[in-house]
Design a protein around this motif. Structure first.
Motif, PDB file in Angstrom:
ATOM      1  N   ALA A  26      64.861   6.759  62.367  1.00  0.00           N
ATOM      2  CA  ALA A  26      65.379   8.102  62.624  1.00  0.00           C
ATOM      3  C   ALA A  26      65.842   8.809  61.359  1.00  0.00           C
ATOM      4  N   VAL A  27      66.382   8.068  60.405  1.00  0.00           N
ATOM      5  CA  VAL A  27      66.850   8.655  59.144  1.00  0.00           C
ATOM      6  C   VAL A  27      66.470   7.742  57.983  1.00  0.00           C
ATOM      7  N   THR A  28      66.465   8.312  56.789  1.00  0.00           N
ATOM      8  CA  THR A  28      66.213   7.534  55.588  1.00  0.00           C
ATOM      9  C   THR A  28      67.152   7.998  54.492  1.00  0.00           C
ATOM     10  N   ASP A  29      67.186   7.263  53.403  1.00  0.00           N
ATOM     11  CA  ASP A  29      68.043   7.661  52.287  1.00  0.00           C
ATOM     12  C   ASP A  29      67.346   8.737  51.447  1.00  0.00           C
ATOM     13  N   LEU A  30      68.096   9.378  50.594  1.00  0.00           N
ATOM     14  CA  LEU A  30      67.568  10.486  49.802  1.00  0.00           C
ATOM     15  C   LEU A  30      66.480  10.047  48.821  1.00  0.00           C
ATOM     16  N   PRO A  31      66.629   8.924  48.106  1.00  0.00           N
ATOM     17  CA  PRO A  31      65.551   8.529  47.198  1.00  0.00           C
ATOM     18  C   PRO A  31      64.207   8.297  47.904  1.00  0.00           C
ATOM     19  N   THR A  32      64.238   7.727  49.107  1.00  0.00           N
ATOM     20  CA  THR A  32      63.000   7.512  49.854  1.00  0.00           C
ATOM     21  C   THR A  32      62.402   8.849  50.270  1.00  0.00           C
ATOM     22  N   ALA A  33      63.243   9.758  50.782  1.00  0.00           N
ATOM     23  CA  ALA A  33      62.758  11.091  51.158  1.00  0.00           C
ATOM     24  C   ALA A  33      62.182  11.809  49.945  1.00  0.00           C
ATOM     25  N   ALA A  34      62.813  11.648  48.801  1.00  0.00           N
ATOM     26  CA  ALA A  34      62.316  12.286  47.578  1.00  0.00           C
ATOM     27  C   ALA A  34      60.923  11.776  47.232  1.00  0.00           C
ATOM     28  N   ARG A  35      60.700  10.463  47.361  1.00  0.00           N
ATOM     29  CA  ARG A  35      59.374   9.904  47.070  1.00  0.00           C
ATOM     30  C   ARG A  35      58.321  10.464  48.007  1.00  0.00           C
ATOM     31  N   ILE A  36      58.681  10.686  49.266  1.00  0.00           N
ATOM     32  CA  ILE A  36      57.738  11.263  50.227  1.00  0.00           C
ATOM     33  C   ILE A  36      57.288  12.640  49.748  1.00  0.00           C
ATOM     34  N   LEU A  47      68.826  18.978  44.232  1.00  0.00           N
ATOM     35  CA  LEU A  47      68.412  19.847  45.340  1.00  0.00           C
ATOM     36  C   LEU A  47      69.290  19.642  46.576  1.00  0.00           C
ATOM     37  N   ALA A  48      69.670  18.410  46.854  1.00  0.00           N
ATOM     38  CA  ALA A  48      70.534  18.139  48.009  1.00  0.00           C
ATOM     39  C   ALA A  48      71.915  18.746  47.812  1.00  0.00           C
ATOM     40  N   ARG A  49      72.456  18.624  46.594  1.00  0.00           N
ATOM     41  CA  ARG A  49      73.793  19.190  46.320  1.00  0.00           C
ATOM     42  C   ARG A  49      73.821  20.707  46.449  1.00  0.00           C
ATOM     43  N   THR A  50      72.686  21.338  46.167  1.00  0.00           N
ATOM     44  CA  THR A  50      72.623  22.804  46.213  1.00  0.00           C
ATOM     45  C   THR A  50      71.924  23.311  47.474  1.00  0.00           C
ATOM     46  N   ASP A  51      71.787  22.440  48.464  1.00  0.00           N
ATOM     47  CA  ASP A  51      71.165  22.791  49.755  1.00  0.00           C
ATOM     48  C   ASP A  51      69.753  23.351  49.593  1.00  0.00           C
ATOM     49  N   ARG A  52      68.988  22.813  48.650  1.00  0.00           N
ATOM     50  CA  ARG A  52      67.616  23.276  48.447  1.00  0.00           C
ATOM     51  C   ARG A  52      66.587  22.164  48.618  1.00  0.00           C
ATOM     52  N   PHE A  53      66.994  21.018  49.157  1.00  0.00           N
ATOM     53  CA  PHE A  53      66.051  19.931  49.404  1.00  0.00           C
ATOM     54  C   PHE A  53      65.059  20.408  50.468  1.00  0.00           C
ATOM     55  N   PRO A  54      63.786  20.008  50.397  1.00  0.00           N
ATOM     56  CA  PRO A  54      62.774  20.528  51.333  1.00  0.00           C
ATOM     57  C   PRO A  54      63.000  20.185  52.805  1.00  0.00           C
ATOM     58  N   ALA A  55      63.873  19.249  53.105  1.00  0.00           N
ATOM     59  CA  ALA A  55      64.188  18.885  54.487  1.00  0.00           C
ATOM     60  C   ALA A  55      65.706  18.892  54.646  1.00  0.00           C
ATOM     61  N   PRO A  56      66.192  18.995  55.885  1.00  0.00           N
ATOM     62  CA  PRO A  56      67.644  18.951  56.098  1.00  0.00           C
ATOM     63  C   PRO A  56      68.237  17.644  55.580  1.00  0.00           C
ATOM     64  N   VAL A  57      69.429  17.742  55.014  1.00  0.00           N
ATOM     65  CA  VAL A  57      70.119  16.577  54.464  1.00  0.00           C
ATOM     66  C   VAL A  57      71.485  16.459  55.121  1.00  0.00           C
ATOM     67  N   ILE A  58      71.826  15.263  55.538  1.00  0.00           N
ATOM     68  CA  ILE A  58      73.140  14.998  56.129  1.00  0.00           C
ATOM     69  C   ILE A  58      73.991  14.325  55.062  1.00  0.00           C
ATOM     70  N   ARG A  59      75.160  14.877  54.814  1.00  0.00           N
ATOM     71  CA  ARG A  59      76.083  14.263  53.858  1.00  0.00           C
ATOM     72  C   ARG A  59      77.112  13.463  54.634  1.00  0.00           C
ATOM     73  N   ALA A  60      77.173  12.171  54.336  1.00  0.00           N
ATOM     74  CA  ALA A  60      78.148  11.278  54.963  1.00  0.00           C
ATOM     75  C   ALA A  60      78.988  10.686  53.841  1.00  0.00           C
ATOM     76  N   GLY A  61      80.111  11.332  53.552  1.00  0.00           N
ATOM     77  CA  GLY A  61      80.921  10.910  52.417  1.00  0.00           C
ATOM     78  C   GLY A  61      80.171  11.186  51.136  1.00  0.00           C
ATOM     79  N   THR A  62      79.927  10.156  50.362  1.00  0.00           N
ATOM     80  CA  THR A  62      79.179  10.325  49.117  1.00  0.00           C
ATOM     81  C   THR A  62      77.696  10.008  49.294  1.00  0.00           C
ATOM     82  N   ARG A  63      77.296   9.679  50.501  1.00  0.00           N
ATOM     83  CA  ARG A  63      75.903   9.319  50.764  1.00  0.00           C
ATOM     84  C   ARG A  63      75.139  10.482  51.389  1.00  0.00           C
ATOM     85  N   TYR A  64      73.861  10.485  51.108  1.00  0.00           N
ATOM     86  CA  TYR A  64      72.967  11.484  51.687  1.00  0.00           C
ATOM     87  C   TYR A  64      71.974  10.771  52.586  1.00  0.00           C
TER      88      TYR A  64
END
Length: 111
Positions: A26-36, A47-64
């Motif tokens: 259902a979800v993956t980490d940001l580095p894996t999504a980036a490789r895709i 891109l995730a920090r500036t809300d410009r990643f190509p897909a929605p990103v969920i921030r859970a504490g310090t994790r994406y």
């Protein structure tokens, strides 16, 4: 410096098929999504920090975390049905769990 076989450019592991993406769950980490998306790790975090990643990103504490449905949608692939390629049916046993105390109170009109 030689690249290891699983990280060499053009290696089969670089190919992200629809089935391989769905197999992530259902979800993956940001580095894996980036490789895709063919993005480097540091660019993906920028891109995730500036809300410009190509897909929605969920921030859970310090994790994406990136929902697979969002990745599929960004790639123009249907995100309907099971998100896993080899999904198995699950069985819900919660409806079968009963206690006599709950049943007795219900039939006696007690709260």
């Amino acid at each position: 410096m030689n690249a290891t076989p699983n990280t060499a450019p053009g290696h089969r592991d670089d190919v992200w098929t629809e089935n391989r993406i769905r197999a992530l769950g259902a979800v993956t980490d940001l580095p894996t999504a980036a490789r895709i998306f063919g993005l480097g790790r540091s660019l993906a975090y920028d891109l995730a920090r500036t809300d410009r990643f190509p897909a929605p990103v969920i921030r859970a504490g310090t994790r994406y975390r990136v929902p697979i449905a969002g990745i599929l949608a960004a790639l123009g692939l249907p995100a309907t049905g099971d998100l896993t390629f080899s999904a198995q049916s699950s069985v819900d046993h919660h409806g079968a769990i009963r206690t006599t105390a709950v049943h007795d109170h219900a039939t006696q009109g007690e709260p």
